[in-house]
Design a protein around this motif. Structure first.
Motif, short mmCIF file in Angstrom:
data_model
loop_
_atom_site.label_atom_id
_atom_site.label_comp_id
_atom_site.label_asym_id
_atom_site.label_seq_id
_atom_site.Cartn_x
_atom_site.Cartn_y
_atom_site.Cartn_z
N TRP A 1 20.85 -4.90 -0.97
CA TRP A 1 20.57 -3.58 -1.50
C TRP A 1 19.05 -3.42 -1.53
O TRP A 1 18.36 -4.24 -2.12
N VAL A 2 18.54 -2.36 -0.92
CA VAL A 2 17.10 -2.14 -0.85
C VAL A 2 16.74 -0.85 -1.58
O VAL A 2 17.39 0.16 -1.42
N ASN A 3 15.68 -0.94 -2.38
CA ASN A 3 15.18 0.21 -3.12
C ASN A 3 13.77 0.49 -2.62
O ASN A 3 12.91 -0.37 -2.69
N THR A 4 13.57 1.71 -2.10
CA THR A 4 12.26 2.12 -1.61
C THR A 4 11.60 2.99 -2.67
O THR A 4 12.08 4.09 -2.95
N LEU A 5 10.52 2.51 -3.23
CA LEU A 5 9.80 3.25 -4.27
C LEU A 5 9.08 4.44 -3.66
O LEU A 5 8.82 4.47 -2.45
N LEU A 6 8.76 5.43 -4.47
CA LEU A 6 8.08 6.62 -3.97
C LEU A 6 6.68 6.29 -3.44
O LEU A 6 6.19 6.95 -2.53
N ALA A 7 6.04 5.30 -4.02
CA ALA A 7 4.69 4.89 -3.60
C ALA A 7 4.55 3.39 -3.81
O ALA A 7 5.42 2.76 -4.44
N ASN A 8 3.47 2.83 -3.31
CA ASN A 8 3.21 1.41 -3.53
C ASN A 8 3.10 1.13 -5.02
O ASN A 8 2.53 1.93 -5.76
N CYS A 9 3.62 0.02 -5.45
CA CYS A 9 3.53 -0.43 -6.84
C CYS A 9 2.53 -1.58 -6.85
O CYS A 9 2.81 -2.64 -6.28
N PRO A 10 1.38 -1.39 -7.45
CA PRO A 10 0.29 -2.36 -7.33
C PRO A 10 0.63 -3.79 -7.72
O PRO A 10 0.09 -4.72 -7.14
N SER A 11 1.52 -3.99 -8.66
CA SER A 11 1.79 -5.36 -9.11
C SER A 11 2.86 -6.07 -8.27
O SER A 11 3.02 -7.28 -8.38
N LEU A 12 3.59 -5.33 -7.45
CA LEU A 12 4.67 -5.96 -6.69
C LEU A 12 4.12 -6.79 -5.52
O LEU A 12 3.42 -6.27 -4.66
N ASP A 13 4.45 -8.05 -5.55
CA ASP A 13 4.02 -9.00 -4.52
C ASP A 13 5.14 -10.02 -4.40
O ASP A 13 5.74 -10.41 -5.40
N PRO A 14 5.47 -10.47 -3.19
CA PRO A 14 6.57 -11.42 -3.03
C PRO A 14 6.45 -12.71 -3.84
O PRO A 14 7.43 -13.37 -4.09
N HIS A 15 5.24 -13.03 -4.28
CA HIS A 15 5.04 -14.26 -5.04
C HIS A 15 5.15 -14.07 -6.55
O HIS A 15 5.11 -15.03 -7.31
#
Length: 123
Positions: free
Chosen positions: A68-82
């Motif tokens: 399940w993939v959720n595409t946010l309206l804009a980049n979320c600065p804190s989201l990082d794969p790590h």
């Protein structure tokens, strides 16, 4: 004379740089071989399964063979794969409008919140 010493050093450093994958490439790898289904407002979750970050604009939740993939309206600065993903919700479902944010490993304070959109199943 000083610039002739500095420039070769900079050239040597940039020649060794590893190319960074673009967000589109990372998303394409995650969805390779899958077909999108109809978007849904909510997905049911279990405590043993977590949301993972694909990139700064996409989060995913895997349930069996479905991603399940959720595409946010804009980049979320804190989201990082790590980073650790924190979902602010109420109940056993993660829905459109719920908020997510992420915390770096070892951090005490999480980053800014971002609102989730609809979930698209990829099978």
């Amino acid at each position: 004379m000083r610039t002739t010493i500095v420039l070769p050093a900079i050239a040597a450093i940039t020649a060794c740089a590893v190319p960074v994958e673009r967000n589109d490439d990372i998303l394409a790898q995650a969805l390779a071989g899958r077909t999108a289904g109809a978007a849904q407002r909510c997905v049911s979750t279990t405590p043993s399964q977590n949301i993972r970050v694909i990139d700064s604009r996409h989060v995913a939740y895997e349930n069996g063979r479905t991603l399940w993939v959720n595409t946010l309206l804009a980049n979320c600065p804190s989201l990082d794969p790590h980073n650790l993903v924190i979902v602010e919700r109420g109940g056993s479902e993660i829905c459109r409008g719920d908020r997510v944010r992420a915390a770096e490993p070892g951090a005490i304070i999480a980053g800014p919140t971002c609102n989730l959109q609809d979930w698209v199943p990829y099978r």
